[in-house]
Design an enzyme around this catalytic site. Structure first.
Site, PDB file in Angstrom:
ATOM      1  N   GLY A  34       0.918  -1.408  -0.211  1.00  0.00           N
ATOM      2  CA  GLY A  34      -0.025  -0.011   0.671  1.00  0.00           C
ATOM      3  C   GLY A  34       0.961   1.521   0.335  1.00  0.00           C
ATOM      4  N   GLU A  36       1.331   4.084   1.511  1.00  0.00           N
ATOM      5  CA  GLU A  36       2.465   4.900   2.417  1.00  0.00           C
ATOM      6  C   GLU A  36       3.511   3.409   3.845  1.00  0.00           C
ATOM      7  OE1 GLU A  36      -1.161   7.033   1.783  1.00  0.00           O
ATOM      8  OE2 GLU A  36      -0.602   5.462   2.191  1.00  0.00           O
ATOM      9  N   TYR A  89      -6.499  -6.451  -2.937  1.00  0.00           N
ATOM     10  CA  TYR A  89      -6.751  -5.738  -3.608  1.00  0.00           C
ATOM     11  C   TYR A  89      -5.907  -6.820  -4.440  1.00  0.00           C
ATOM     12  CZ  TYR A  89      -1.167  -4.468  -5.165  1.00  0.00           C
ATOM     13  OH  TYR A  89      -0.569  -4.232  -4.909  1.00  0.00           O
ATOM     14  N   ASN A 167      -1.744  11.227  -5.309  1.00  0.00           N
ATOM     15  CA  ASN A 167      -1.832   9.531  -5.787  1.00  0.00           C
ATOM     16  C   ASN A 167      -3.209   9.799  -5.970  1.00  0.00           C
ATOM     17  OD1 ASN A 167       0.132   7.263  -5.918  1.00  0.00           O
ATOM     18  ND2 ASN A 167       0.319   7.388  -3.638  1.00  0.00           N
ATOM     19  N   GLY A 278       3.512   0.124  -7.152  1.00  0.00           N
ATOM     20  CA  GLY A 278       4.984   0.552  -5.974  1.00  0.00           C
ATOM     21  C   GLY A 278       5.957   1.551  -6.768  1.00  0.00           C
ATOM     22  N   GLY A 280       5.597   4.409  -8.147  1.00  0.00           N
ATOM     23  CA  GLY A 280       5.242   6.040  -7.656  1.00  0.00           C
ATOM     24  C   GLY A 280       5.582   6.097  -5.923  1.00  0.00           C
ATOM     25  N   ASP A 281       5.383   5.374  -5.841  1.00  0.00           N
ATOM     26  CA  ASP A 281       5.873   5.184  -3.997  1.00  0.00           C
ATOM     27  C   ASP A 281       7.121   5.122  -4.019  1.00  0.00           C
ATOM     28  OD1 ASP A 281       2.957   4.947  -3.806  1.00  0.00           O
ATOM     29  OD2 ASP A 281       3.094   3.008  -3.717  1.00  0.00           O
TER      30      ASP A 281
END
Length: 340
Positions: A34, A36, A89, A167, A278, A280-281
């Site tokens: 997820g 964060e 998901y 996001n 993930g 972009g994270d």
């Protein structure tokens, strides 16, 4: 050691093996991830005290999610137990011209129904250096939006630098509602991170004639909206990842940033994708690391892009790379030669 706090939802990810379609699959591969939480794992790998704040049910699935975070060095001291369920998901990985697909099953998850009173934010932000959140968390529910703002107020009270990854997720809320909520939350933000869709759908800024599906980037358009965003919200830095989608398997990957004086476009990597979830994270985490290490915003941006390019080669949501591996790529070693 720097203390970094992130707040959000960690979910159970059920993905089809290989590149199978949902209707083909007889089983699913299990990982957790997820937005964060992914950032926290990256920063823990980079050597920081990374804390993930959330709420998870007091059952074996909630415990499995916590164990997964602990495995990669993330502190779970501030995770509250309670509520009904872990969000889920489903992921169908695309290939070539067939895009990936995500199906959410996260309604009424524990964090979406959490109360601000569940958390001691003064304790959470004591001695913290950085707080990161994303537009996904306030999109989960009215309660989650209120919880996010209460965390932001506490972070600013304690003098903590705040970053956001905008996001936008159309399956969670409308653009109109996103603009209403997120525009209000921008008053607490120092570093704004996103992409071209986020800027338009969440804050109402469109970067010129950019069309990522055709690989055409109009950088002048990005500078223009960055100037407008900085003037309106007072951000210290405005940052955007730049994904050129040649296909589901091959992307161009770079980023740009603006500090109020200088606009900078990073080096571009052409990447063959193993898993883009993930990505972009991992980029956000790399930029945060660079800024916390005292790098100038251009070097921090380059670090974030290189870290994220490597993430695209790793299955799962988490970016399991070290600082030295990122630095080797920054030095130009993109050969992929076997390390013996």
């Amino acid at each position: 050691m720097k203390k970094v706090v992130t707040l959000g939802e960690i979910m159970l990810r059920l993905s089809t093996p290989g590149y199978e379609r949902f209707i083909q699959a007889d089983s699913f591969d299990v990982v957790y991830g997820g937005g964060e939480a992914n950032v926290a794992v990256s920063l823990a790998n980079f050597g920081y005290d990374a804390y993930f704040v959330s709420k998870l049910p007091k059952n074996e699935i909630g415990q499995a999610a916590i164990n997964h975070l602990r495995r990669f060095g993330v502190s779970t001291d501030y995770i509250v137990r309670g509520g009904e369920r872990v969000g889920i998901y489903y992921l169908e990985s695309g290939a070539s011209m067939r895009p990936s697909k995500v199906v959410y099953d996260r309604a009424h998850s524990s964090i979406s129904e959490a109360e601000a009173s569940d958390f001691d934010f003064d304790a959470i932000f004591k001695d913290a250096d950085w707080f990161h959140f994303s537009g996904i968390t306030p999109a989960l529910s009215e309660k989650a939006a209120y919880l996010t703002e209460e965390a932001l107020k506490a972070a600013k009270k304690h003098g903590v630098t705040v970053s956001v990854d905008l996001n936008y997720r159309k399956n969670l809320w409308s653009s109109e509602r996103a603009k209403e909520v997120m525009t209000h939350l921008m008053q607490y933000v120092d570093v704004c991170i996103g992409n071209e869709e986020d800027a338009e759908k969440v804050l109402g800024f469109k970067p010129g004639e950019t069309d990522v599906t055709s690989g055409e980037l109009e950088l002048a358009g990005y500078r223009n909206i960055f100037e407008q965003m900085k003037e309106r919200f007072g951000f210290k830095y405005v940052i955007s990842s730049l994904r050129e989608s040649y296909s589901a398997s091959d992307n161009g990957w770079s980023a740009c940033a603006y500090d109020g004086n200088e606009f900078y476009h990073s080096r571009k990597y052409d990447i063959r994708i193993v898993d883009r979830v993930g990505g972009g994270d991992s980029f956000a985490a790399g930029v945060i690391y660079g800024l916390l290490e005292g790098k100038d915003f251009k070097d921090a941006l380059d670090f974030g892009v290189a870290a994220s390019a490597l993430k695209h080669t790793i299955n799962g949501d988490f970016n399991m790379v070290t600082v030295s591996e990122v630095e080797n790529l920054l030095k130009g070693d993109a050969s992929g030669r076997v390390q013996r």
